[in-house]
Scaffold this motif. Structure first.
Motif, PDB file in Angstrom:
ATOM      1  N   GLY A 173       2.488   7.813   6.457  1.00 34.68           N
ATOM      2  CA  GLY A 173       1.480   8.251   5.501  1.00 34.68           C
ATOM      3  C   GLY A 173       1.803   7.844   4.083  1.00 34.68           C
ATOM      4  N   LEU A 174       3.073   7.992   3.711  1.00 35.74           N
ATOM      5  CA  LEU A 174       3.417   7.648   2.335  1.00 35.74           C
ATOM      6  C   LEU A 174       3.470   6.142   2.138  1.00 35.74           C
ATOM      7  N   ARG A 175       3.576   5.394   3.223  1.00 37.30           N
ATOM      8  CA  ARG A 175       3.484   3.937   3.080  1.00 37.30           C
ATOM      9  C   ARG A 175       2.027   3.505   2.993  1.00 37.30           C
ATOM     10  N   GLY A 176       1.110   4.458   3.054  1.00 31.57           N
ATOM     11  CA  GLY A 176      -0.271   4.159   2.721  1.00 31.57           C
ATOM     12  C   GLY A 176      -1.270   4.232   3.853  1.00 31.57           C
ATOM     13  N   MET A 177      -0.872   4.729   5.041  1.00 29.16           N
ATOM     14  CA  MET A 177      -1.853   4.748   6.121  1.00 29.16           C
ATOM     15  C   MET A 177      -2.710   5.999   6.015  1.00 29.16           C
ATOM     16  N   PRO A 178      -4.018   5.821   5.799  1.00 33.35           N
ATOM     17  CA  PRO A 178      -4.884   7.002   5.748  1.00 33.35           C
ATOM     18  C   PRO A 178      -5.077   7.553   7.161  1.00 33.35           C
ATOM     19  N   ARG A 179      -5.584   8.797   7.247  1.00 34.93           N
ATOM     20  CA  ARG A 179      -5.814   9.349   8.573  1.00 34.93           C
ATOM     21  C   ARG A 179      -7.214   9.008   9.047  1.00 34.93           C
ATOM     22  N   ARG A 180      -7.457   9.222  10.340  1.00 32.80           N
ATOM     23  CA  ARG A 180      -8.767   8.995  10.943  1.00 32.80           C
ATOM     24  C   ARG A 180      -9.188   7.538  10.893  1.00 32.80           C
ATOM     25  N   VAL A 181      -8.240   6.658  11.050  1.00 33.26           N
ATOM     26  CA  VAL A 181      -8.581   5.238  11.099  1.00 33.26           C
ATOM     27  C   VAL A 181      -8.387   4.768  12.533  1.00 33.26           C
ATOM     28  N   GLN A 237       0.837  -1.196   0.000  1.00 31.28           N
ATOM     29  CA  GLN A 237       0.000   0.000   0.000  1.00 31.28           C
ATOM     30  C   GLN A 237       0.869   1.242   0.000  1.00 31.28           C
ATOM     31  N   SER A 238       2.101   1.108  -0.510  1.00 29.10           N
ATOM     32  CA  SER A 238       3.034   2.208  -0.328  1.00 29.10           C
ATOM     33  C   SER A 238       3.148   3.066  -1.571  1.00 29.10           C
ATOM     34  N   LYS A 255      -5.047   9.804  -5.198  1.00 30.47           N
ATOM     35  CA  LYS A 255      -6.419   9.453  -4.858  1.00 30.47           C
ATOM     36  C   LYS A 255      -7.416  10.396  -5.531  1.00 30.47           C
ATOM     37  N   PHE A 263       0.896  11.589   6.334  1.00 30.94           N
ATOM     38  CA  PHE A 263       1.886  12.607   5.955  1.00 30.94           C
ATOM     39  C   PHE A 263       1.366  13.980   6.322  1.00 30.94           C
ATOM     40  N   GLN A 278      -1.186  12.125  -3.484  1.00 28.34           N
ATOM     41  CA  GLN A 278      -0.802  10.974  -2.661  1.00 28.34           C
ATOM     42  C   GLN A 278      -0.861  11.301  -1.170  1.00 28.34           C
ATOM     43  N   ALA A 279      -0.419  12.514  -0.794  1.00 27.42           N
ATOM     44  CA  ALA A 279      -0.263  12.818   0.625  1.00 27.42           C
ATOM     45  C   ALA A 279      -1.562  13.194   1.331  1.00 27.42           C
ATOM     46  N   HIS A 280      -2.514  13.710   0.570  1.00 25.10           N
ATOM     47  CA  HIS A 280      -3.760  14.192   1.177  1.00 25.10           C
ATOM     48  C   HIS A 280      -4.449  13.099   1.985  1.00 25.10           C
ATOM     49  N   ASP A 281      -4.987  13.468   3.153  1.00 25.17           N
ATOM     50  CA  ASP A 281      -5.739  12.522   3.968  1.00 25.17           C
ATOM     51  C   ASP A 281      -4.936  11.304   4.398  1.00 25.17           C
ATOM     52  N   SER A 282      -3.613  11.407   4.388  1.00 26.36           N
ATOM     53  CA  SER A 282      -2.779  10.343   4.909  1.00 26.36           C
ATOM     54  C   SER A 282      -2.043  10.885   6.125  1.00 26.36           C
TER      55      SER A 282
END
Lengths: 125, 359, 852
Positions: free
Chosen positions: C468-476, B54-55, B202, C408, C402-406
């Motif tokens: 964040g850049l490894r893919g974790m969204p925020r608010r989880v 997911q990166s 996204k 980051f 990419q960075a938005h809502d992550s």
């Protein structure tokens, strides 16, 4: 001394160039948004908008340049150098001129940044 | 006027050249450590690597690749600028001056504060604007089109292959490598966001609007996507897998998905199908090839072939199917699918076996 | 802002008294001052309105909210420390992150700037108090009520859970239950408090300066606060408008954000971020202002690049209004829009950076003294610059995709907020603490706190950029293992606790008993600006005498300054009539214009806040009758407050202010501070109205049939009738003001009463438009938009009506006359704004459908 009297002074000129930037920015954004939402054809071309924004830019830079030149004249009134921190109407006058000049420079750069956008982006996608 | 102990110490230090040099050296050592450990920390963080399914930093798609390049250049520049500014600050704090030096003031403020940032930002603006048209341009005419609708908290997927029939599925995307694909994104309920970090940026899914995302995968493999806009209680559990395959494998997979479901082979599975149709599952779910034609929930025609169930939440194993059906709201809080814990275990096992078999 | 010339002629430099007044005279002066400025004791303490008390309450409450928000953050970090954790349920986690963000942004970051400014701005400007002490107190009580309301909700499982920016349709349709309403109505309080603070700051910085402090001499803190306050006027109203629309949709079903009936969720995003982006600069500017005050003191020299910092503050203030869409880069807007906002977002980095280089130049040109405030200032710079750089990165739209809502972004904004606001505030705590109670905080504890917070912060938030850049969204509320998030999250959690330990040390240092600690010496840091004139411990009078200023750093440059000040050799060294007084000056050259009398303690402000609060709170629970009774009560209390406490006719025309200066005690028209307050408030009000009009044109842009053709309403007749009647009401009010000035009593009364009648008629006609044409606001967004414009205008006309009748009553009671006409002056000003509102409303709802 007459032109330095307080009643001829105003802080509004300080905000003149940033206001021109704001006007240019809003006009550009609104023109582009309404065009893309309502008037663009299926190819979504934007050249009319680009021309419009370049016109706005020319007008804005002219306005900012005009304010900047007034500011420069205020700033170079008399002989004192920076910092303008003496308790005299002359220094206050020079300070206001200098700050207005700096803001004109910044506003000009910001207007040019906005105009650069239309150089690169030619469609509504 | 010396008004405190620390001021006295400083005053003495200023007067005694040896003490001053010692103090300077000590300060120099200490001040070098500030940025140094930060660099060490940053490097240490990169040791775990940047990879992952997911990166965004291990790009497998054309768009993600462009953005990753942009990121690395900007990060390099940012580190240099940060070091320069902090270094300058530390140097400035150490330098002891007597006279006001207007030239140095002007040099720092105009040179460092105005000219350098303006030039750097102008370059960055041009470099940053340049990719925008390509990233936002739609995929060429005749590309594979996939409509995805984000719903609390799963993904409704409809394939529209060029010159082919629309194909309804859910919670998973498979793509042919090297081919552009156009996503059309919608939502009937709240704002979601469709994000496959390894492939592209996204795009939000906004009720009342249609948004688009075009991308082109470059490497085969399995990747994971996520919902990237907070959409309610189980936003964290709205994910999906994306498998990028060779073109022939993809065509084969698509053809297989177009088939209706196979009739169940063993008795357990047959019992499962019967339970499926009599316990109300058909009210929400569709299984082509059976009377089940519900559209409220995900299409389950080929659910057994997916890499996960419950939208990227559980692996595709019989035990997980059982757990999911019996305890939906424990797995995914506030989910709209009711929990079927009242069914006896053999029934749950039968249902799971049936669904597992829908490959 | 042009002003009238000085009553005594052109400005000339004034010297303090050459000889000190005799000792008995000085003592008598001090006694009278102490009596006039006495702090109330016992339970009456809570009726105080002096900036020292109100500012202290504000500071204590905001620091409490900082702790509250911080504890919520620790709960979040515990939950995220490992994958698939079950420490907090999803429901609870979603409430916790929403309340954490909301508390930090609305109950800490903005109010702390208000708190610090309320305490210190008057002292920095040699004034005895802010120009509107009771307005500050009212703002504080509103803030307290709203904050308690919001924070309390989490203990009842009724907290909002839509994220601190509350996007509909999630929050309009999919979260029934009281939480979102609490957010919306709770924040109405905070918004009121913020606008009240903005009025104080603008008038305080521009009009309440010591004589001789020309505009090029004002402390940089005043510049920053002036800019931030002006930003509040234009940034908060879009949120007020949006909150109103969202609450009305939730309560009455008017579909502003409901796509099934013509609404659009994106309208909320525009209105929210029009507020939200300037908001973060409103938070940043007053905090970096503290650095601008601290650095010169410890570099032992004046600031380098004063004009450049003015450029930075004003430039940032303006440019920050052109950034808001960068929070919406992934919503599918056209690339050209993204490009414009990307360009502006990068341009704002220029003024932001300039001020940092001014600080560097100041340090380079000085001899830096090490101290705890400087340590925090350094820390703030290190952290903020990193945050600013990641900010420039996310301003580049492609990377933003990419960075938005992550995570980051979570990393980015904590770097800029904690580096740009929290660390400067800690620096300010250590620097300014002696002005609060006369004692210094501990150097040792300060250093420990600094290292804990600095190291803990970086360990917590630096990894988030990678997470964040490894893919974790925020608010989880949780994440699975195997994606590479596990270790990074654990590191962040550990860092968070180290940071918390540092904050705990600071709080301990603030709260520990200091009874045995000796008082600090006066001006302990050897600073050059006016707030350091204060004795240790301070006296309630604010300043002993109002000084004449000749320099940016009077304590360094003006000889015998402190002695002259202490001995009352400047202006207003006395309180002969036992009144609280300060000097009001002109804007540009700070020439004295008025001796302003200020009010003493009162409970009115508390009652007004409670009544206003009742309206909002009962409304949240849909207890409509109680809500309207509260509203009526609030109106009565406020009218009583105005009647008894404003535009008071003084016992004499002029007063001796010292050094041969005679100043009027009563000034009306555009020089009076009350007029300024009305003007400033109405600018904010007009901005909220313009935001609603923006909504109308936003719907026109996105729909092909808005307004629908043929138009279902409101028609032409009723709006036109309303226009004629209301412009008549406005004109008559203006004439009444003129007639009052000529002392034509009968004409004044007749004019005002006829104006009132026209106002009633016009307001009714305006409401008749959509009513008679049968527009149902719950059916579709067009009727809803027309109704909201009409209701807004009608409500303003109603308030204008009350004001006209108030003027009649004032003149009848002899509290207003031809000479003393502040009331009708300000009412006429208000009606100018009403006239503008009416013209725009009618043009839009009746005129636009004809041309569209």
């Amino acid at each position: 001394m007459g032109q330095l009297a307080e009643k001829n002074q105003s802080l509004w000129l300080l905000t003149g160039s940033p206001v021109i930037w704001a006007g240019h920015f809003m006009l550009s954004y609104i023109t582009a948004s309404i065009w893309c939402a309502k008037l663009a054809g299926p190819d979504k071309s934007l050249w009319e908008v680009r021309v419009a924004i370049l016109v706005y830019t020319a007008l804005a830079l002219a306005g900012i340049g005009f304010i900047g030149s007034i500011a420069y004249r205020k700033h170079s009134h008399g002989h004192a150098a920076l910092p303008h921190d003496a308790d005299t109407p002359e220094d206050r006058h020079r300070f206001l001129g200098f700050a207005t000049l700096l803001l004109s420079g910044l506003s000009g750069v910001a207007v040019i940044y906005s105009a650069l956008v239309v150089v690169f982006i030619g469609s509504c996608h | 006027m010396i008004a405190s102990l620390s001021q006295a110490r400083d005053f003495v230090a200023l007067c005694d050249p040896l003490a001053r040099r010692r103090a300077d050296n000590a300060r120099r050592l200490r001040t070098v450590r500030y940025p140094a450990w930060l660099i060490v920390l940053t490097t240490a963080l990169l040791v775990p690597g940047c990879g992952g399914v997911q990166s965004a930093l291990s790009p497998a798609g054309r768009e993600a690749g462009r953005i990753a390049d942009l990121f690395w250049w900007m990060t390099g520049g940012a580190i240099i600028v940060w070091l320069a500014v902090i270094g300058l600050t530390i140097y400035a704090a150490r330098v002891q001056s007597e006279a006001r030096n207007h030239r140095r003031d002007r040099f720092l403020i105009i040179g460092g504060g105005v000219l350098v940032p303006t030039v750097v930002l102008t370059v960055l603006l041009l470099y940053g604007l340049a990719p925008i048209p390509a990233l936002l341009a739609p995929a060429p005419e005749g590309s594979l089109k996939i409509v995805v609708s984000g719903e609390q908290w799963w993904w409704r997927v409809r394939y529209l292959p060029p010159g082919g029939q629309p194909l309804e599925m859910a919670n998973e995307i498979r793509l042919p490598v090297g081919e552009p694909v156009q996503f059309q994104l919608e939502s009937p309920d709240v704002i979601h966001s469709f994000w496959i970090p390894s492939l592209a940026g996204k795009m939000d899914m906004i009720p009342g609007r249609v948004t688009y995302l075009a991308l082109q995968p470059a490497k085969t493999g399995v990747y994971r996507g996520a919902c990237a806009e907070y959409c309610g209680t189980s936003h964290a559990m709205m994910n999906f897998y994306v498998e990028v395959m060779e073109k022939e494998d993809f065509s084969r997979w698509l053809a297989q998905q177009a088939q209706p479901s196979q009739p169940p082979a063993e008795t357990i599975a047959a019992r499962g199908q019967e339970l499926f149709l009599t316990n109300g599952c058909n009210a929400c779910h569709t299984v082509r090839g059976t009377p089940a034609r519900g559209v409220i929930g995900p299409d389950l025609t080929h659910v057994g072939s997916r890499l996960s169930i419950a939208a990227g939440t559980l692996p595709n194993e019989p035990d997980d199917f059982q757990r999911w059906i019996a305890h939906t709201t424990e797995v995914k809080p506030a989910v709209l699918m009711p929990a079927f814990y009242m069914l006896p275990p053999e029934d749950l096992r039968a249902l799971a076996t049936y669904l597992e078999g829908l490959k | 802002m042009t002003t009238d010339p000085h009553p005594l002629g052109p400005a000339k430099d004034v010297e303090p008294l050459t000889e000190a007044p005799p000792a008995e005279v000085q003592r008598a002066q001090e006694e009278r001052l102490l009596r006039a400025w006495k702090m109330p004791t016992g339970w009456r303490y809570w009726s105080a309105v002096n900036n020292t008390e109100v500012g202290l309450w504000y500071t204590v409450m905001t620091l409490f909210f900082l702790l509250f928000g911080g504890v919520l953050a620790l709960l979040m970090r515990i939950q995220l420390a490992k994958p698939n954790n079950d420490f907090l349920s999803a429901e609870l986690y979603n409430q916790v992150f929403t309340v954490h963000g909301s508390v930090m942004m609305f109950l800490f970051a903005i109010p702390i700037f208000e708190a610090i400014a309320v305490i210190f701005l008057p002292q920095m400007l040699g004034a005895r108090d802010l120009p509107f002490p009771r307005l500050s107190a009212f703002g504080f009580w509103c803030f307290l009520l709203g904050g308690v309301f919001l924070c309390g909700s989490i203990f009842f499982d009724a907290a909002p859970r839509g994220g601190w920016f509350m996007y509909p349709p999630l929050t309009s349709t999919y979260q029934p239950g009281i939480g979102a309403d609490i957010w919306l109505l709770g924040f109405s309080f905070i918004e009121v408090a913020a606008i009240a603070a903005a009025v104080e700051m603008i008038v305080g910085a521009l009009k309440c300066r010591p004589p001789g402090m020309r505009i090029n001499l004002i402390p940089l803190y005043a510049w920053y606060v002036l800019v931030a306050a002006a930003m509040i006027l234009f940034a908060f109203p879009p949120l007020i408008a949006g909150s109103m629309l969202l609450e009305i949709e939730r309560a009455f079903g008017w579909p502003f954000f409901d796509a099934t009936r013509g609404g659009d969720p994106l309208l909320w995003q525009h209105l929210f971020w029009l507020f939200g982006h300037p908001e973060v600069y409103i938070i940043f500017l007053p905090s970096v202002a503290l650095i601008a005050m601290i650095v010169p003191t410890f570099a032992r020299r004046p600031i380098a690049g004063y004009s450049w910092i003015v450029l930075a503050a004003v430039g940032t203030g303006f440019l920050s209004f052109g950034l808001w869409v960068h929070h919406m880069f992934t919503t599918g807007l056209p690339g050209i829009s993204l490009g414009l906002f990307s360009a502006a977002s990068q341009a704002v980095a220029i003024p932001t950076g300039v001020q940092i280089f001014c600080f560097i130049a100041t340090l380079a040109a000085g001899r830096v003294v090490r101290s705890v405030p400087m340590l925090f200032a350094f820390g703030s710079l290190v952290i903020f610059v990193l945050g600013g750089l990641t900010g420039v990165m996310v301003a580049v739209a492609p990377f933003n995709f990419q960075a938005h809502d992550s995570f980051f972004i979570v990393g980015h904004f904590h770097y800029v907020l904690i580096g740009g606001a929290l660390f400067p505030i800690f620096a300010g705590c250590y620097y300014y603490f002696p002005l609060i109670n006369g004692k210094k905080l501990s150097d040792r504890l300060g250093k420990i706190a600094f290292w804990l917070t600095f190291i803990g912060f970086n360990i917590a938030f630096l990894p988030m950029h990678l997470t964040g850049l490894r893919g974790m969204p925020r608010r989880v509320f949780t994440y699975p293992s195997g994606l590479g998030f596990d270790t990074l999250n654990l590191i962040s959690t550990i860092g968070a606790f180290i940071l918390a330990a540092g904050v705990a040390v600071i709080f301990w240092d603030l709260l520990r008993p200091k009874g045995k600690q000796p008082y600090s010496e006066r001006n302990p840091w050897g600073a050059g600006t006016l707030e350091w004139l204060q004795e240790m411990p301070g006296k309630p009078w604010g300043v002993r005498s109002i000084p004449e200023i000749d320099s940016r750093y009077p304590l360094w440059d003006q000889s015998n300054f402190m002695r002259d000040y202490d001995e009352g050799r400047f202006y207003l060294p006395d309180a002969e009539e036992g009144e609280r007084e300060t000097i009001v000056t002109s804007v540009v050259d700070a020439q004295p214009e008025q001796c302003q009398r200020l009010p003493g303690p009162t409970f009115i402000t508390l009652f007004a806040a409670l009544a206003t609060g009742g309206f909002f709170i009962f409304g949240t629970y849909h207890l409509w009758w109680l809500a309207f009774i509260s509203l009526a009560l609030a109106i009565c209390v406020i009218l009583y407050w105005l009647w008894t406490g404003t535009a008071i006719i003084p016992e004499k025309d002029e007063k001796e202010a010292g050094l041969g200066l005679k100043l009027p005690l009563y000034v009306s028209g555009s020089s009076s501070v009350g007029w300024w307050a009305m003007f400033i408030t109405m600018l904010a009000d007009l901005t909220a109205f313009v935001s609603l009009v923006f909504g109308y044109f936003f719907f026109w842009t996105i729909h092909t049939d808005f307004p629908p053709d043929p138009s279902p309403g409101p028609g032409i007749f009723w709006p036109a009738a309303a226009l004629v009647l209301l412009l008549g009401a406005w004109a008559l009010t203006i004439f009444a003001r003129r007639w009052n000035k000529r002392d034509w009593a009968a004409s004044t009364y007749a004019g005002l009463l006829f104006a009132a009648a026209l106002a009633i008629g016009g307001g009714t006609a305006l409401l008749a438009g959509p009513w008679v044409t049968g527009l149902d606001p719950a059916s579709d967004v067009y009727p809803a938009t027309v109704w909201i414009l009409v209701l807004w205008t009608a409500a303003h006309v109603a308030v204008g009506l009350i004001m006209q009748l108030y003027c009649v009553a004032r003149r009848l009671a002899g509290r207003m006359s031809a000479r003393y006409d502040i009331d009708i002056s300000n009412v006429a000003l208000y009606w100018h704004f009403v006239a503008i509102t009416v013209v725009i409303t009618v043009a839009v709802i009746a005129g636009f459908p004809l041309v569209a």
